[in-house]
Design an enzyme around this catalytic site. Structure first.
Site, PDB file in Angstrom:
ATOM      1  N   LYS A  22      33.200  22.318  26.312  1.00 23.27           N
ATOM      2  CA  LYS A  22      31.934  23.033  26.140  1.00 23.27           C
ATOM      3  C   LYS A  22      32.044  24.098  25.056  1.00 23.27           C
ATOM      4  CE  LYS A  22      30.735  26.583  28.860  1.00 23.27           C
ATOM      5  NZ  LYS A  22      30.058  27.740  28.216  1.00 23.27           N
ATOM      6  N   ARG A 121      29.115  41.629  26.970  1.00 18.74           N
ATOM      7  CA  ARG A 121      29.676  40.833  25.879  1.00 18.74           C
ATOM      8  C   ARG A 121      28.805  41.085  24.648  1.00 18.74           C
ATOM      9  NH1 ARG A 121      31.026  34.935  28.358  1.00 18.74           N
ATOM     10  NH2 ARG A 121      28.924  35.032  29.188  1.00 18.74           N
ATOM     11  N   ASP A 304      38.947  32.394  31.533  1.00 19.50           N
ATOM     12  CA  ASP A 304      38.149  31.313  32.113  1.00 19.50           C
ATOM     13  C   ASP A 304      38.890  30.544  33.206  1.00 19.50           C
ATOM     14  OD1 ASP A 304      35.872  31.823  30.705  1.00 19.50           O
ATOM     15  OD2 ASP A 304      36.097  30.192  29.268  1.00 19.50           O
TER      16      ASP A 304
END
Length: 421
Positions: A22, A121, A304
């Site tokens: 992704k 972010r 992640d």
């Protein structure tokens, strides 16, 4: 709203094909804006974030022909230079259209991004870099409006390592006038995958895979053919699933060379790993051992994968400490894991995990993409039934996870709202 119903306790056995990444696919799709020629891409994952990006690019006038995991992009008839709020709010990667639009067309209007609620972010490094390259940028009514008759090469030193910032500035620099040097660049494999595509398109880039990228701007880029890199996070997620639930699974279409830290930690936990050119076999016959780790930028331990490894630690033998250094709100899965019987305490940026003999199924709620995956792993290892709500997060980043897990023996199915468990 879909949910996942999981009956835990099944060992996993069989084969899983890993999809394209992704985090590589999204910037690569945006690279289609950089040329009037056609890009032919393969190994594109079937994800909600990819569908959202394609909807945004199609709205801009990018020609799109898709056949499963293959797609052709044509940027010969771009009609809009705007990324509207209603699309950008669900996926912060939409900011990646800013650099290509500005570099090729001299203007872009992009909504400030949204995405997972895992902490701040900011896009200030994107703006800082583009301004250094000569862009005039204003922020008004929630939109970034950028103009530049012609971007100019320069030296950009970002205040922090930013993956999307590096990707945005890299794409912009390919069509800038002169030389651009990106210092403190992100080294993630997904950044490298984008860079390799850009080189195929005619860009001149040195230092790929390092924290210093040197780009010589060219007048135009051309079409190319490229396969999206394998998803290292999906790979490691399934490895953690086997580590927690036990079993013997072979993953195909993998890139083991970009998984070193995760593989080392899994071996430390007692997982048996064997590999070939594009496959990885994972075997787990005992309770895992607790492993401590600290997240950091690549090539360190990936943020992640923090939640998924924590799920393994929950049922591991011993105690562990998990320190999160990237996102300040990335422990939101802890409360839900504790509902399953985990013993996790949080102190600032560190979680202390005391392994328990077993978890017990319960209704839980996903709070972000990787938290969703961690709850699936915990549920696979738990006794009894777990119902995971808000799995739209999962669909953003995992290609048919429940289908792949069912194929290796997991008792997992998708249920619709209003359907009794």
């Amino acid at each position: 709203m879909d949910k996942l119903l999981i009956n835990g306790g099944n060992r996993l056995a069989g084969e899983i094909a890993i999809s394209g990444a992704k985090n590589a696919a999204l910037p690569i799709l945006c690279a289609g804006l950089l040329t009037s020629s056609t890009l032919h891409l393969s190994n594109l994952p079937q994800l909600q974030d990819v569908a959202t990006m394609l909807k945004l690019l199609r709205q801009m006038g990018l020609g799109i022909e898709q056949d499963g995991e293959r797609i052709a992009l044509s940027g010969s008839a771009i009609t809009s230079l705007e990324a509207p709020y209603e699309l950008v709010k669900t996926m912060r990667a939409s900011i990646l259209v800013l650099g290509p639009l500005l570099a090729r067309f001299g203007e872009a209007r992009v909504s400030l991004p949204g995405g997972c609620a895992i902490g701040s972010r900011p896009v200030d490094q994107h703006i800082k870099g583009l301004q250094a390259m000569g862009a005039e940028i204003t922020i008004d009514a929630g939109y970034i409006h950028a103009r530049a008759k012609k971007l100019r090469g320069t030296r950009v030193v970002t205040d922090m390592i930013t993956v999307t910032g590096t990707e945005n500035l890299l794409m912009a620099a390919t069509l800038a006038e002169g030389e651009t040097v990106l210092e403190n660049a992100a080294r993630e494999p997904e950044v490298g995958d984008l860079a390799h595509l850009l080189v195929k398109m005619g860009a001149k880039i040195e230092g790929i895979g390092t924290d210093r990228l040197v780009i010589q701007g060219v007048d135009a880029l051309h079409g190319a053919t490229h396969a999206v890199i394998a998803d290292r996070i999906e790979t490691a997620t399934f490895l953690c699933a086997v580590a927690a639930a036990g079993g013997d699974v072979t993953l195909t279409g993998v890139r083991t060379d970009i998984l070193d830290v995760a593989l080392d930690k899994l071996r430390e936990a007692g997982v048996v790993l064997t590999s070939g050119d594009d496959w990885l076999r994972v075997q787990m016959a005992a309770r895992p051992k607790a492993v401590s780790f600290r997240t950091t930028e690549y090539p360190g331990f990936p943020t992640d994968m923090q939640a998924q490894f924590m799920a393994v630690n929950c049922i591991a033998e011993g105690a562990s400490r998990v320190t999160e250094t990237i996102f300040e709100n990335r422990f939101m899965h802890v409360q839900e894991m504790n509902r399953l019987g985990a013993a996790i305490l949080i102190d600032g940026h560190t979680a202390s995990v005391a392994g328990v003999d077993h978890l017990v199924g319960a209704p839980v709620m996903a709070t972000d993409l990787r938290a969703s995956a961690s709850l699936v792993i915990a549920a696979l290892a738990a006794r009894g039934q777990t119902l995971i709500d808000r799995i739209y997060h999962l669909d953003r980043g995992y290609d048919r996870m429940e289908v792949k897990l069912s194929a290796v023996g997991a008792d997992i199915r998708r249920v619709k709202t209003g359907v009794a468990a």
